[in-house]
Design a protein around this motif. Structure first.
Motif, mmCIF file in Angstrom:
data_model
loop_
_atom_site.group_PDB
_atom_site.id
_atom_site.type_symbol
_atom_site.label_atom_id
_atom_site.label_comp_id
_atom_site.label_asym_id
_atom_site.label_seq_id
_atom_site.Cartn_x
_atom_site.Cartn_y
_atom_site.Cartn_z
ATOM 1 N N ARG A 1 -8.478 5.318 2.779
ATOM 2 C CA ARG A 1 -9.524 4.319 2.585
ATOM 3 C C ARG A 1 -10.823 4.834 3.199
ATOM 4 N NH1 ARG A 1 -9.961 -1.204 1.676
ATOM 5 N NH2 ARG A 1 -11.600 -2.280 2.825
ATOM 6 N N ASP A 2 -11.937 4.655 2.500
ATOM 7 C CA ASP A 2 -13.227 5.143 2.995
ATOM 8 C C ASP A 2 -14.290 4.036 3.019
ATOM 9 O OD1 ASP A 2 -13.562 4.800 0.322
ATOM 10 O OD2 ASP A 2 -14.267 6.829 -0.120
ATOM 11 N N ARG A 3 -13.869 2.797 3.020
ATOM 12 C CA ARG A 3 -14.806 1.658 2.993
ATOM 13 C C ARG A 3 -15.484 1.504 4.348
ATOM 14 N NH1 ARG A 3 -17.950 -2.432 2.301
ATOM 15 N NH2 ARG A 3 -17.282 -4.339 1.224
ATOM 16 N N ASP B 1 -13.458 -7.053 -0.143
ATOM 17 C CA ASP B 1 -12.664 -5.894 0.261
ATOM 18 C C ASP B 1 -13.211 -5.213 1.506
ATOM 19 O OD1 ASP B 1 -10.531 -4.069 0.036
ATOM 20 O OD2 ASP B 1 -11.803 -2.620 -0.998
ATOM 21 N N ASP C 1 -12.570 -1.592 9.129
ATOM 22 C CA ASP C 1 -13.601 -0.751 8.525
ATOM 23 C C ASP C 1 -14.804 -0.590 9.450
ATOM 24 O OD1 ASP C 1 -12.036 -0.465 6.274
ATOM 25 O OD2 ASP C 1 -12.952 -2.170 5.237
ATOM 26 N N GLN D 1 0.840 -1.191 0.000
ATOM 27 C CA GLN D 1 0.000 0.000 0.000
ATOM 28 C C GLN D 1 0.879 1.247 0.000
ATOM 29 O OE1 GLN D 1 -3.376 0.022 -0.194
ATOM 30 N NE2 GLN D 1 -3.389 -2.221 -0.321
#
Length: 365
Positions: A176-178, A292, A297, A133
């Motif tokens: 990341r916005d999941r 994913d 999250d 990442q």
């Protein structure tokens, strides 16, 4: 030729490796061949290495730390560790781990005087090929930069030498916005074991990081006039923040009150690697399969629920344990925010009950 050669295949999470063993001059020689999955090819390479050892062309180092020539990248490792320890507030384990796993195996033999920008660019390309990442790549490059900067200060490079890794072309980091949807939470709760259901509930109602969730114990719970509170153990690193203490809402309090007296730990020593495998298996076995979605999250779900309820950003930072200079004063006057914290975790409790209720349906935008 010296004694018989033994080549034994062994499966690892990275593929098949071959353990090799033979005796030479009353010494046991052992090594591993990891660059081929084919047994016959591994035997051929092992024979070549054995013949080189017997002929005196190859030699194995004695067991212990590898020794690097003075002035090389690897030789500065001990002084770098001392520099980290001298700072006191620095996290020592993480940068040393990056150094030992990634940088020294790659550049340990390279003299500092020959280290160039090309080395850094090649490292960047290799890390991206290995699917690191972008945030992890930045962390690795920052360790490498600081390592070279300290070497310059210790005069291992000529005076006025610029750091060759100073301005490498790092990519853009996209946060990341999941988050988990209402349907995904339903599937996770229906498919998961009782222990996994508990972990999911705690991740939303006590939104700590995964490692803190797995080590939660009744030993860290205490009672105040307004209910139960949880105080996480002291952090082993200063890189990631954690809350000083958190009130427990009704859902979280019920989990701790249901623990048997003889077993204070919520998960009984659930190891991180086994938990990650269980989480991936859970997402795969859900119907339909969930793609994913990280356990972390769910913590973002909690933050989103607090934001939607218009909870003060400083209170959200306290609950999530985010480190920021903007909330320094909030930590200094912690007592005055206890009622707001209690209200915030009650908001999470209400949001969690809506999320895990199969009769509820998300509102269409």
């Amino acid at each position: 030729m010296s004694g018989a050669l033994s080549v034994t295949p062994r499966k690892t999470k990275h593929g098949t490796v071959h353990d090799v063993y033979f005796r030479h001059e009353n010494k046991r020689i052992r090594f591993t061949i990891a660059d081929t999955d084919d047994y016959q090819e591994a035997v051929k390479k092992a024979e070549q290495i054995r013949d080189g050892v017997v002929a005196g062309r190859l030699a194995f180092r004695e067991k212990g730390a590898r020794v690097y020539a003075a002035g090389t990248f690897g030789a500065f490792r001990k002084m770098y560790a001392k520099e980290l320890e001298a700072e006191q507030l620095s996290d020592v384990a993480r940068p040393l781990g990056i150094l030992d796993r990634i940088l020294i195996p790659r550049w340990g033999h390279v003299p500092f005087s020959e280290l160039a920008r090309k080395h850094g660019v090649d490292l960047l390309l290799d890390l991206r090929r290995e699917k690191y990442q972008e945030q992890g790549i930045r962390r690795i490059i920052n360790v490498a930069r600081r390592y070279v900067t300290l070497a310059i200060r210790h005069r291992l490079l000529p005076p006025n030498t610029s750091n060759p890794l100073a301005d490498l072309p790092l990519g853009q980091y996209i946060a990341r916005d999941r988050v988990a949807s209402h349907e995904e939470v339903q599937q996770l709760l229906l498919t998961g074991s009782t222990r996994m259901q508990t972990a999911i509930a705690l991740a939303f109602n006590v939104p700590l990081r995964q490692e803190l969730i797995l080590e939660m114990s009744r030993e860290h719970v205490y009672r105040r006039a307004d209910g139960l509170w949880y105080r996480p153990p002291k952090a082993p690193t200063v890189i990631k923040g954690r809350p000083l203490e958190l009130p427990l809402n009704a859902t979280a309090a019920a989990i701790f009150e249901a623990l048997p007296l003889e077993e204070p730990a919520v998960f009984g020593g659930w190891k991180a690697d086994k938990f990650r495998k269980a989480w991936r298996r859970l997402c795969k076995n859900a119907e339909p399969a969930i793609d994913d979605l990280h356990f972390h999250d769910l913590r973002r779900n909690a933050g989103a629920a607090l934001q939607e309820a218009r909870v003060h950003p400083g209170i959200i930072a306290l609950i999530l344990g985010h480190k920021s200079t903007a909330v320094t004063d909030i930590y200094k006057t912690f007592d005055s925010f206890r009622p707001d914290l209690r209200h915030a975790v009650d908001v999470l409790d209400a949001a969690w009950r809506r999320l895990c209720d199969p009769t509820q349906h998300p509102q269409e935008e």
